[in-house]
Structure formats: structure tokens, C-alpha cells
Write a protein that holds these residues in place. Sequence first.
Motif, PDB file in Angstrom:
ATOM      1  N   LEU A  68       0.574  -1.276  -0.454  1.00  0.00           N
ATOM      2  CA  LEU A  68      -0.061   0.225   0.356  1.00  0.00           C
ATOM      3  C   LEU A  68       1.023   1.733   0.203  1.00  0.00           C
ATOM      4  O   LEU A  68       0.420   2.544  -0.862  1.00  0.00           O
ATOM      5  N   LEU A  69       1.870   1.313   0.478  1.00  0.00           N
ATOM      6  CA  LEU A  69       2.299   2.093   0.990  1.00  0.00           C
ATOM      7  C   LEU A  69       3.489   2.854  -0.276  1.00  0.00           C
ATOM      8  O   LEU A  69       3.217   3.995  -0.285  1.00  0.00           O
ATOM      9  N   ASN A  70       3.714   1.633  -1.344  1.00  0.00           N
ATOM     10  CA  ASN A  70       4.400   2.036  -2.424  1.00  0.00           C
ATOM     11  C   ASN A  70       3.032   2.810  -3.317  1.00  0.00           C
ATOM     12  O   ASN A  70       3.741   3.572  -4.516  1.00  0.00           O
ATOM     13  N   LEU A  71       2.036   1.462  -3.599  1.00  0.00           N
ATOM     14  CA  LEU A  71       1.439   2.267  -3.807  1.00  0.00           C
ATOM     15  C   LEU A  71       0.624   3.879  -4.020  1.00  0.00           C
ATOM     16  O   LEU A  71       0.588   4.389  -4.701  1.00  0.00           O
ATOM     17  N   GLU A  72       0.987   4.642  -2.941  1.00  0.00           N
ATOM     18  CA  GLU A  72       0.564   5.526  -2.765  1.00  0.00           C
ATOM     19  C   GLU A  72       1.804   6.387  -3.044  1.00  0.00           C
ATOM     20  O   GLU A  72       1.185   8.021  -3.582  1.00  0.00           O
ATOM     21  N   GLN A  73       2.787   5.999  -3.031  1.00  0.00           N
ATOM     22  CA  GLN A  73       3.863   6.693  -3.101  1.00  0.00           C
ATOM     23  C   GLN A  73       3.970   6.677  -4.818  1.00  0.00           C
ATOM     24  O   GLN A  73       5.427   7.753  -4.919  1.00  0.00           O
ATOM     25  N   TRP A  74       3.960   5.979  -4.967  1.00  0.00           N
ATOM     26  CA  TRP A  74       4.823   5.646  -6.669  1.00  0.00           C
ATOM     27  C   TRP A  74       3.867   6.830  -7.522  1.00  0.00           C
ATOM     28  O   TRP A  74       3.362   7.816  -7.913  1.00  0.00           O
ATOM     29  N   ALA A 124      -4.006   1.980 -26.291  1.00  0.00           N
ATOM     30  CA  ALA A 124      -2.944   2.544 -24.895  1.00  0.00           C
ATOM     31  C   ALA A 124      -2.217   1.315 -24.520  1.00  0.00           C
ATOM     32  O   ALA A 124      -2.115   0.371 -25.012  1.00  0.00           O
ATOM     33  N   LEU A 125      -0.587   2.056 -23.886  1.00  0.00           N
ATOM     34  CA  LEU A 125      -0.217   0.799 -23.222  1.00  0.00           C
ATOM     35  C   LEU A 125      -0.990   1.040 -21.465  1.00  0.00           C
ATOM     36  O   LEU A 125      -0.110   1.762 -21.386  1.00  0.00           O
ATOM     37  N   CYS A 126      -0.831  -0.476 -21.579  1.00  0.00           N
ATOM     38  CA  CYS A 126      -1.718  -0.684 -20.149  1.00  0.00           C
ATOM     39  C   CYS A 126      -0.330  -1.122 -19.182  1.00  0.00           C
ATOM     40  O   CYS A 126      -0.504  -1.773 -19.610  1.00  0.00           O
ATOM     41  N   LEU A 127       0.114  -0.497 -18.180  1.00  0.00           N
ATOM     42  CA  LEU A 127       1.501  -0.802 -17.225  1.00  0.00           C
ATOM     43  C   LEU A 127       0.796  -1.066 -15.884  1.00  0.00           C
ATOM     44  O   LEU A 127      -0.255   0.200 -15.332  1.00  0.00           O
ATOM     45  N   PRO A 128       0.676  -2.354 -15.241  1.00  0.00           N
ATOM     46  CA  PRO A 128       0.986  -2.846 -14.146  1.00  0.00           C
ATOM     47  C   PRO A 128       1.907  -1.926 -13.255  1.00  0.00           C
ATOM     48  O   PRO A 128       3.136  -1.795 -14.122  1.00  0.00           O
ATOM     49  N   ILE A 129       1.473  -1.384 -11.720  1.00  0.00           N
ATOM     50  CA  ILE A 129       2.855  -1.011 -11.443  1.00  0.00           C
ATOM     51  C   ILE A 129       2.435  -1.937 -10.069  1.00  0.00           C
ATOM     52  O   ILE A 129       3.853  -0.978  -9.288  1.00  0.00           O
ATOM     53  N   GLU A 130       1.978  -2.849  -9.821  1.00  0.00           N
ATOM     54  CA  GLU A 130       1.857  -3.008  -8.272  1.00  0.00           C
ATOM     55  C   GLU A 130       3.548  -3.915  -7.861  1.00  0.00           C
ATOM     56  O   GLU A 130       3.467  -3.967  -6.150  1.00  0.00           O
ATOM     57  N   ASN A 131       3.756  -4.217  -8.419  1.00  0.00           N
ATOM     58  CA  ASN A 131       5.149  -5.040  -8.343  1.00  0.00           C
ATOM     59  C   ASN A 131       6.323  -3.940  -8.896  1.00  0.00           C
ATOM     60  O   ASN A 131       7.631  -4.807  -8.681  1.00  0.00           O
ATOM     61  N   GLY A 132       6.551  -2.893  -8.856  1.00  0.00           N
ATOM     62  CA  GLY A 132       6.951  -1.723  -9.555  1.00  0.00           C
ATOM     63  C   GLY A 132       7.477  -2.054 -10.761  1.00  0.00           C
ATOM     64  O   GLY A 132       6.917  -2.267 -11.595  1.00  0.00           O
ATOM     65  N   ASP A 133       8.145   0.131 -11.059  1.00  0.00           N
ATOM     66  CA  ASP A 133       8.478  -0.138 -12.223  1.00  0.00           C
ATOM     67  C   ASP A 133       9.143  -1.291 -13.148  1.00  0.00           C
ATOM     68  O   ASP A 133      10.399  -1.643 -12.425  1.00  0.00           O
ATOM     69  N   SER A 134       9.147  -1.343 -14.359  1.00  0.00           N
ATOM     70  CA  SER A 134      10.461  -2.551 -14.770  1.00  0.00           C
ATOM     71  C   SER A 134      10.561  -1.929 -16.006  1.00  0.00           C
ATOM     72  O   SER A 134       9.765  -2.068 -16.880  1.00  0.00           O
ATOM     73  N   ASP A 135      11.861  -2.051 -16.710  1.00  0.00           N
ATOM     74  CA  ASP A 135      12.476  -1.764 -17.927  1.00  0.00           C
ATOM     75  C   ASP A 135      12.063  -2.700 -18.894  1.00  0.00           C
ATOM     76  O   ASP A 135      11.873  -2.573 -20.186  1.00  0.00           O
ATOM     77  N   ILE A 136      12.049  -3.644 -18.484  1.00  0.00           N
ATOM     78  CA  ILE A 136      11.515  -4.977 -19.313  1.00  0.00           C
ATOM     79  C   ILE A 136      10.444  -4.800 -19.508  1.00  0.00           C
ATOM     80  O   ILE A 136      10.133  -5.427 -20.727  1.00  0.00           O
TER      81      ILE A 136
END
Length: 288
Positions: A68-74, A124-136
Motif C-alpha cells: 500500500l505505501l509503495n502504491l501511494e507513493q508511486w 493504450a499501453l497499459c502498465l501494471p505498477i503493483e510490482n514496481g516499475d520494470s524496464d523489461i
Amino acid sequence: MDKVELLNLVPKFLAFYQMANKSDIDKEKRWTLWEEHYNFAAVPPGEEGKVIARNLLEGAWESYSEHLLNLEQWEPNQERINHYLAKIKALLGYDQPINLVVVYFVGGFENNPFVAPFDEKRLALCLPIENGDSDILLSHELTHIVHSHTANLTAKWERTIASTIIQEGLATQVSKFLVPGDLDEHYIEHKKGWFETCNEHKWEIIKGTLPFLEDSSSEAVTRFTFGNGTTNNEREVYFVGWEIVQYLLGEGVSFKELATIQEGDIPNYLREVYPLFLTNEVVDPSSN
């Protein structure tokens, strides 16, 4: 000049989570709140997609509190998008402006970004962020965007299995080229152990897709991308794409050449490639 619009759905998810994360909210009410206040997931269209979305929500629910904290700060990072978009356009030989929307969302920890129509003119390029950002993942999905222009790909869910093989194979191998140095499974794997299992059934999986190359039905696309294919392994088309594009690159075919095969020509192209590729099959002597 490229035009990239950012659409951040993370605050929308957090608002839903705040409403649903209460002791008096059961699974049924939580699902109703999700549909009413968030309603975004990396799933196929239709009722089957709703079933998958609900399963993803239930499977991920207990894990959201840990993140939750990472999601709030992303926060979004447009510079990363511009950086990789420029590199991919150069690699695939495309020099025209691209107009797209990048949608950031919270998924179910399944690592499943996707590309879909946004309006009549933009993808639309749809990117999930719950696992953090990924350059891959970013380079993978941006490859789909550029490839859609170089090969005149349909933006619809229904497309031939052959087209899907080339699309996913190109995207996984481009991400490996632009973000080198990681284990192969990290460029393609959606869950631990999947890549190893596919390798154990490599030739069976590859030959199993051959009869379906021209199939563009929703059922076939769902089966080979989300469901279990002919060997009862998930997402077999991703593995086949990885293997075939890797083989073609090794034979001297360039990223640009692969990217410019027009979508209507891809099934016949793969019909010619498969026999050549299958000559590399290694037969286990113990199976005789």
C-alpha cells in the motif's frame, strides 16, 4: 514528434481499496465495489474476462496491504517512456510520429501489461505498477506499440495465432536486447517455474501451435494467451514466440525485417519457418 499522454488509474484503485478494506465488506460486496469504482484489469473482453478479473482480485487482495505505501507513493516517469520509445523506433526502423496513451493501473501481481485500443486514432499501453516499475515490461509493451505501425497490426482482440507468436516473440526479444544481462525467464515469465516447464515440453508446445496458425477466433487467442494450450501449459504462444524469434535472429533476420512483415503475411511466413526450425529438434534417445 511523438505525443504521449499519461493516464494514472492508481488513485482510482486506492479510492476503491479504501472503500473495500473494511471488516463488514465481504467478497461479494468487494467485487461489486470493484466493478463500480475501479473496473480495470488485464483480461480478455466479455464474461470470461470478468471471471478472470474476479479471481485476480480475490487472489491478490491480502497482498495489497503489504504494497500500500509503495502504491501511494508511486509516480509516473515520462522520461523513461520517451527513452525506450526512441530506442525501439530506431531498432524497428520506424521514423514517423507515434501518438499513444500510457495507462498505469494496479493489477493482481500477475505481471500482465497489455496494449488495447484507446480511441479511433490511439492505442493504450497499459502498465501494471503493483510490482514496481520494470524496464523489461516497458520496452516489451512499447515494442507492441511500434510494431503495430510497422506491420499494420489489428488493434482488435481477435488476431491470428501466427500474428500473436510474432508479436510476443518480437517484444520479448527486443526487451532482452535493450535491457540485457538478466535471466531469460525474466523477459517472458509470468510466474516462477513456467519457463522451465515450457522448456521441458519445448518441441511438443511448438508443434502443437502449428495447426492453429491461421486461427483468429477469440477462443483460440484466449486459449493460447491466458488459458492452457495443446500441452496443458499456460500462455504457450509467448514461449513459442520467444523460441521462434530467437531462432530467426540467430539466422541473421533483423529486428526491422521481422517488424515489417505485414500482419496478413505472417501465417504464410511462419508456415515456411516452422519446418526449418523443427529440424533443430533434439530427440531424447530414452524415448525410443
